[in-house]
Motif scaffolding. Structure first.
Motif, PDB file in Angstrom:
ATOM      1  N   ARG A  87       2.437   1.534  12.978  1.00 56.03           N
ATOM      2  CA  ARG A  87       3.128   1.189  11.733  1.00 56.03           C
ATOM      3  C   ARG A  87       4.642   1.090  11.948  1.00 56.03           C
ATOM      4  NH1 ARG A  87      -0.386   4.722   9.085  1.00 56.03           N
ATOM      5  NH2 ARG A  87       1.179   6.334   8.976  1.00 56.03           N
ATOM      6  N   ASN A 106       3.791  -9.763  -3.941  1.00 57.99           N
ATOM      7  CA  ASN A 106       3.224  -9.020  -5.062  1.00 57.99           C
ATOM      8  C   ASN A 106       3.738  -9.596  -6.390  1.00 57.99           C
ATOM      9  OD1 ASN A 106       2.445  -7.171  -6.970  1.00 57.99           O
ATOM     10  ND2 ASN A 106       3.104  -5.384  -5.805  1.00 57.99           N
ATOM     11  N   PRO A 107       2.823 -10.073  -7.246  1.00 55.27           N
ATOM     12  CA  PRO A 107       3.259 -10.756  -8.467  1.00 55.27           C
ATOM     13  C   PRO A 107       3.957  -9.850  -9.482  1.00 55.27           C
ATOM     14  CG  PRO A 107       0.881 -10.469  -8.478  1.00 55.27           C
ATOM     15  CD  PRO A 107       1.366 -10.074  -7.109  1.00 55.27           C
ATOM     16  N   VAL A 108       3.753  -8.549  -9.418  1.00 48.53           N
ATOM     17  CA  VAL A 108       4.332  -7.684 -10.451  1.00 48.53           C
ATOM     18  C   VAL A 108       5.492  -6.840  -9.925  1.00 48.53           C
ATOM     19  CG1 VAL A 108       2.171  -7.613 -11.731  1.00 48.53           C
ATOM     20  CG2 VAL A 108       2.693  -5.790 -10.135  1.00 48.53           C
ATOM     21  N   ARG A 113      13.053  -5.913  -4.608  1.00 46.72           N
ATOM     22  CA  ARG A 113      12.385  -4.650  -4.273  1.00 46.72           C
ATOM     23  C   ARG A 113      11.457  -4.849  -3.056  1.00 46.72           C
ATOM     24  NH1 ARG A 113       9.785   0.705  -5.590  1.00 46.72           N
ATOM     25  NH2 ARG A 113       8.108   0.458  -4.122  1.00 46.72           N
ATOM     26  N   GLU A 117      12.020  -2.708   0.392  1.00 52.55           N
ATOM     27  CA  GLU A 117      11.019  -1.809   0.991  1.00 52.55           C
ATOM     28  C   GLU A 117      11.186  -1.705   2.503  1.00 52.55           C
ATOM     29  OE1 GLU A 117       7.292  -3.433  -0.144  1.00 52.55           O
ATOM     30  OE2 GLU A 117       7.329  -2.522  -2.137  1.00 52.55           O
ATOM     31  N   LEU A 121      11.426   1.660   4.526  1.00 51.56           N
ATOM     32  CA  LEU A 121      10.355   2.025   5.457  1.00 51.56           C
ATOM     33  C   LEU A 121      10.881   2.266   6.878  1.00 51.56           C
ATOM     34  CD1 LEU A 121       7.569  -0.505   4.429  1.00 51.56           C
ATOM     35  CD2 LEU A 121       7.360   1.971   4.382  1.00 51.56           C
ATOM     36  N   HIS A 122      11.755   1.363   7.335  1.00 53.05           N
ATOM     37  CA  HIS A 122      12.078   1.384   8.759  1.00 53.05           C
ATOM     38  C   HIS A 122      13.497   1.823   9.087  1.00 53.05           C
ATOM     39  CE1 HIS A 122       8.249  -0.355   9.736  1.00 53.05           C
ATOM     40  NE2 HIS A 122       8.452  -1.360   8.918  1.00 53.05           N
TER      41      HIS A 122
ATOM     42  N   MET B 218       3.525  -0.374   6.260  1.00 54.85           N
ATOM     43  CA  MET B 218       3.352   0.710   5.284  1.00 54.85           C
ATOM     44  C   MET B 218       2.084   1.497   5.567  1.00 54.85           C
ATOM     45  SD  MET B 218       3.942  -0.806   1.563  1.00 54.85           S
ATOM     46  CE  MET B 218       5.223  -2.003   1.552  1.00 54.85           C
ATOM     47  N   SER B 219       2.099   2.775   5.205  1.00 61.99           N
ATOM     48  CA  SER B 219       0.857   3.536   5.265  1.00 61.99           C
ATOM     49  C   SER B 219      -0.020   3.088   4.096  1.00 61.99           C
ATOM     50  CB  SER B 219       1.154   5.023   5.157  1.00 61.99           C
ATOM     51  OG  SER B 219       1.733   5.290   3.896  1.00 61.99           O
ATOM     52  N   GLU B 220      -1.314   3.336   4.224  1.00 65.06           N
ATOM     53  CA  GLU B 220      -2.234   2.910   3.164  1.00 65.06           C
ATOM     54  C   GLU B 220      -1.867   3.555   1.821  1.00 65.06           C
ATOM     55  OE1 GLU B 220      -5.156   0.603   3.141  1.00 65.06           O
ATOM     56  OE2 GLU B 220      -3.669   0.023   4.626  1.00 65.06           O
ATOM     57  N   ARG B 222       1.093   4.302   0.750  1.00 65.59           N
ATOM     58  CA  ARG B 222       2.209   3.544   0.176  1.00 65.59           C
ATOM     59  C   ARG B 222       1.743   2.192  -0.324  1.00 65.59           C
ATOM     60  NH1 ARG B 222       7.050   5.298   3.506  1.00 65.59           N
ATOM     61  NH2 ARG B 222       8.000   6.810   2.100  1.00 65.59           N
ATOM     62  N   TRP B 226       2.696   1.480  -3.994  1.00 67.45           N
ATOM     63  CA  TRP B 226       3.727   0.479  -4.255  1.00 67.45           C
ATOM     64  C   TRP B 226       3.165  -0.863  -4.713  1.00 67.45           C
ATOM     65  CZ3 TRP B 226       7.794   1.118   0.289  1.00 67.45           C
ATOM     66  CH2 TRP B 226       8.425   2.365   0.135  1.00 67.45           C
ATOM     67  N   HIS B 227       1.974  -1.184  -4.273  1.00 73.10           N
ATOM     68  CA  HIS B 227       1.518  -2.552  -4.536  1.00 73.10           C
ATOM     69  C   HIS B 227       0.182  -2.678  -5.269  1.00 73.10           C
ATOM     70  CE1 HIS B 227       4.756  -4.573  -2.414  1.00 73.10           C
ATOM     71  NE2 HIS B 227       4.707  -3.584  -1.548  1.00 73.10           N
ATOM     72  N   ARG B 230       0.054  -0.938  -9.740  1.00 69.83           N
ATOM     73  CA  ARG B 230       0.546  -1.677 -10.891  1.00 69.83           C
ATOM     74  C   ARG B 230      -0.333  -2.895 -11.182  1.00 69.83           C
ATOM     75  NH1 ARG B 230       5.954  -1.226 -12.880  1.00 69.83           N
ATOM     76  NH2 ARG B 230       6.420  -2.948 -14.290  1.00 69.83           N
ATOM     77  N   ASN B 231      -0.822  -3.536 -10.116  1.00 65.52           N
ATOM     78  CA  ASN B 231      -1.683  -4.691 -10.323  1.00 65.52           C
ATOM     79  C   ASN B 231      -3.017  -4.279 -10.929  1.00 65.52           C
ATOM     80  OD1 ASN B 231      -0.621  -7.402  -9.198  1.00 65.52           O
ATOM     81  ND2 ASN B 231       0.103  -5.875  -7.743  1.00 65.52           N
TER      82      ASN B 231
END
Lengths: 326, 311
Positions: A87, A106-108, A113, A117, A121-122, B218-220, B222, B226-227, B230-231
Motif C-alpha cells: 500500500r 467518487n461521485p459524492v 478532497r 487524500e 495517505l503518503h 488506501m487500506s480497506e 479507509r 472515505w468512499h 457515503r455512497n
C-alpha cells in the motif's frame, strides 16, 4: 543496461478462476521499464493488457490472481512485500489512471478532497495542508480557477476535466511509474491530444516512467519509446515504436499496422479497402494450441498449430514470438 | 433549498386531498355505521326515535357530497370533527395519542438503524464468511417473524420469566415501557435495512471509484470509510424512508398487542366502534406523517448526494 530497471516483469502468469478450475488469462509476460521511460502495451480487448497493469499495481481481485512469475519494482519483488508495504508503494510510487473518468471518481466527494487524500495517505499531511496542495496539483494539470474547482463534484466537470483530476491524483506524489490504462479512450479526439500532451509533459518533469495501455497502436507509438504487442494473453512482439510501424516482425503486428487508415493513401493508391485481420480473438477458455494466432494467420504452418513459439530476439533489436517472423 | 421545500409542500396538497376523499367515500359506502353498532347490529337495542334524532344530529342523513363539503371546510380550519363515541374533538384525541406513537416509531427505527446498518456492513465486507451468514440468518428470521408472535415471545421472556421489563402498557412513558414494543416493531425494518445495506455495499465495492481508491494505496478500512459509506448511505436512506411508512401501519398491531396508547390502537378501536370521524382523522394524521417523512428524506438526499442538490 547499466542501471537496474525500474520495473521488471518476468514470466508473469495471471490465472482466472472459474467453475471448471483455473485458466491462464495471461502467461509468459515479460518486459522491463527503465526510469523515466515510456513503454506501451497494445492489444485488442481481452488480450490481457489491463490485467497485467492491475497485477503491477497489486489490484487483481478474485477471480483473477497471479499464478506464476515475478514483478520486481526497484529491485524488490512485489509479491514478497506485506500488504502494508504494498500500500505504501501504491499511489505513492506506482500510480494508475483508469479509462473511465466518469466512474473512476467518487461521485459524492469533492475532487479537491479526492486529490488531497494522496497527501494525507503518503506524505503525512493534515487535511488543511493537503487541501492546499490539492489546489496546486489541480493548477499543475492546467485546470482553470483551481481554488474554486477543488470544491466541485465530479459531475460538475467535463470528461476532459475529470481525466485531468485523475492525472492530478496519480501524479500527486510524483510516482516513479504511471500506469495509464486507456486514458483517453472515453474522451473526444481533440481532448485526447491535450490530455496525452499534458500527461507526457508532467511525467517528463517529474522523471516518471509511463506504462501506457491502449488498443490504439498509433497513439501508443506516438507516446512511447518502446511498444509491446499482446495477443491472447501473450506478448507477441516488443520493439522500438518506430520499428513496429516500419517493419513489424509478427504477422499480428503487421495486420494491426495494415488495418490503420493512412492519410494520403487514396491519392497515392486510389480507392482501396482497409485491410482487416480475418477471424476474431479467441475466448480465454478456447485459446488454440501452438501459436495462439495460428487460426487467423496467413503464414501458419503445421508447427504453428502444435508448438507455441518461444520469444526470440531480432537482429534489428526487439523481441518476437513467431516461427515465421520476418 | 427553500424553493424545493415549497414545491414539495405544494405537491403534497393533491395527495392529501385524494387521501381524504378516498377515506371519506370508503367509510360512507361500507355497510354498518355508528347507528347500526348502537342498535346492536339490527337487534333493536336502542329506541327508534332516539336513533332518528341522533342520525339527524350527526348529519348522517345528508347526501355524501354535502357531508364531504362540510368535512373539507372544517378540515381547512384544522377541525377534524367530533368523535361519535366520546363526543370529544378528534384533534384533541389525536394530540394525546400522537406522542406515544411517535415515541414508538422513532425508537423502533433507531433500533433498526443501529443494528441493521452495521450488520449489513459486516456482512458485505466479508461476503461468504461466518459473520455474513449469521447476520443474514438474523435478517431473514427478522423478516419472517410475525410481529404479534415475536411480541408475545419477548413478553414471555423479558416480562414473565426474567421480570426485567413490564409486559405491557405505557406506564410513565419511560424507556422501560418503550423497550419491548419498540424492539418488536423494529425487528423487521432492522432485517430489511441489513439486507439493503449489504446489497448496497457489495455493489458499491465493485464500483470503479473504489478501484481508484485502492490504487491510491488506501487500506480497506479507509476505502470503506472515505468512499463506500457515503455512497451506500444514499441507498440506505431510501430504505429507511420506505420503512418509516410501513412502520406506521405495523404499529397498529404492536400498539394493540402492548396496549400502547397511540394512534394505531385508537384507529383499531375506532374502526371496531364505527367511529368514522376518528378513523378519518387518524388516517389523515398517518398520511401527513408519511408525507413529512418522505419530504425529510428528500431533503437529506440533497445533503448526502451533491448530484441531487444541483441538478
Amino acid at each position: 543496461m547499466t542501471s537496474p530497471p525500474l520495473i521488471e516483469v518476468e514470466n508473469l502468469r495471471i490465472d482466472l478462476a472459474d467453475r471448471s478450475g483455473r485458466v491462464a488469462a495471461a502467461e509468459g509476460v515479460s518486459f522491463r521499464i527503465d526510469r523515466g521511460e515510456t513503454f506501451g502495451l497494445v492489444g485488442e480487448s481481452g488480450c490481457g493488457k489491463s490485467i497485467t497493469a492491475l497485477a503491477l499495481i497489486g489490484l487483481l481481485r478474485h477471480p483473477l490472481s497471479i499464478g506464476a512469475g515475478t514483478i520486481r519494482f526497484d529491485g524488490r519483488e512485489l509479491q514478497n512485500l506485506s500488504a502494508a508495504e504494498q500500500r505504501a508503494l501504491r499511489g505513492n510510487r506506482i500510480a494508475m489512471i483508469f479509462q473511465e473518468p466518469m466512474t473512476a471518481l467518487n461521485p459524492v466527494s469533492p475532487v479537491g478532497r479526492q486529490i488531497a487524500e494522496m497527501f494525507v495517505l503518503h506524505k503525512g499531511k493534515d487535511w488543511s495542508e493537503a487541501n492546499r496542495l490539492a489546489v496546486e496539483a489541480l493548477a499543475d494539470v492546467r485546470v482553470p480557477a483551481p481554488e474554486r474547482r477543488v470544491k466541485d463534484y465530479p459531475h460538475q466537470l467535463s470528461g476532459g476535466m475529470r481525466q485531468r483530476v485523475m492525472i492530478a491524483i496519480a501524479l500527486a506524489c510524483s510516482p516513479d511509474l504511471l500506469i495509464a490504462d486507456e486514458p483517453t479512450t472515453a474522451l473526444d479526439v481533440t481532448v485526447q491530444a491535450e490530455i496525452i500532451e499534458l500527461m507526457r509533459n508532467l511525467c517528463a518533469e517529474r522523471g516518471t516512467a509511463i506504462l501506457m495501455i491502449s488498443h490504439d497502436l498509433g497513439l501508443v507509438a506516438n507516446v512511447c519509446r518502446r511498444v509491446a504487442v499482446m495477443y491472447a494473453g501473450r506478448i507477441v512482439e516488443e520493439r522500438g515504436s518506430a520499428d513496429i510501424f516500419r517493419a513489424g516482425a509478427h504477422p499480428y503486428t503487421r495486420g494491426l499496422v495494415d488495418s490503420l487508415p493512412r492519410l494520403g493513401s487514396r491519392a497515392a493508391l486510389g480507392r482501396t479497402r482497409l485491410t482487416e485481420i480475418a477471424g476474431v480473438v479467441p475466448a480465454i477458455a478456447d485459446f488454440p494450441d501452438g501459436c495462439r494466432f495460428n487460426p487467423r494467420c496467413r503464414l501458419a504452418t503445421d508447427i504453428c498449430r502444435t508448438t507455441a513459439p518461444e520469444i526470440t530476439p531480432l537482429d534489428a533489436g526487439g523481441l518476437v514470438r513467431c516461427h515465421h517472423h520476418a | 433549498m427553500l424553493a424545493f421545500l415549497i414545491r414539495r409542500l405544494l405537491q403534497a396538497v393533491p395527495t392529501v386531498l385524494a387521501v381524504v376523499l378516498v377515506v371519506f367515500v370508503l367509510f360512507s359506502v361500507v355497510p354498518g355505521s355508528i347507528m347500526s353498532s348502537m342498535d346492536g347490529d339490527g337487534r333493536g337495542a336502542t329506541d327508534a326515535q332516539v336513533m332518528e334524532r341522533m342520525r339527524k344530529q350527526l348529519g348522517l342523513d345528508d347526501p355524501i357530497y354535502v357531508r364531504f363539503g362540510a368535512y373539507i371546510s372544517k378540515l381547512a380550519m384544522g377541525d377534524l370533527g367530533t368523535s361519535f363515541r366520546t363526543r370529544e374533538p378528534v384533534t384533541s384525541m389525536l394530540a394525546k395519542r400522537m406522542w406515544p406513537t411517535l415515541q414508538l416509531i422513532f425508537a423502533a427505527m433507531t433500533f433498526a438503524i443501529l443494528i441493521g446498518v452495521p450488520l449489513g456492513f459486516i456482512a458485505a465486507l466479508r461476503p461468504g464468511s461466518l459473520a455474513d451468514t449469521l447476520s443474514m440468518v438474523v435478517a431473514v428470521s427478522g423478516l419472517s417473524m410475525a410481529k404479534f408472535w415475536l411480541g408475545l415471545l419477548l413478553m414471555y421472556l423479558f416480562a414473565l420469566k426474567l421480570g426485567w421489563l413490564p409486559s405491557f402498557g405505557y406506564g410513565d412513558g419511560g424507556l422501560k415501557y418503550l423497550l419491548l414494543p419498540a424492539v418488536t416493531l423494529g425487528v423487521s425494518p432492522m432485517a430489511l435495512l441489513a439486507r439493503t445495506t449489504r446489497a448496497a455495499v457489495l455493489e458499491i465495492m465493485t464500483a470503479d471509484f473504489v478501484r481508484t481508491a485502492r490504487s491510491k494505496g488506501m487500506s480497506e478500512t479507509r476505502v470503506v470509510k472515505w468512499h463506500v459509506m457515503r455512497n451506500a448511505l444514499v441507498i440506505i436512506l431510501t430504505a429507511i424512508g420506505l420503512q418509516f411508512g410501513a412502520l406506521m401501519g405495523q404499529a397498529v398491531v404492536v400498539e394493540k398487542l402492548f396496549s400502547w396508547p397511540g394512534i394505531g390502537s385508537l384507529l383499531v378501536d375506532s374502526v371496531l366502534q364505527r367511529d368514522i370521524p376518528t378513523v378519518q382523522g387518524s388516517i389523515f394524521v398517518v398520511v401527513l406523517f408519511f408525507l413529512a417523512i418522505n419530504m425529510a428524506i428528500d431533503l437529506l438526499y440533497g445533503v448526502i448526494d451533491p448530484r441531487i442538490r444541483y441538478s
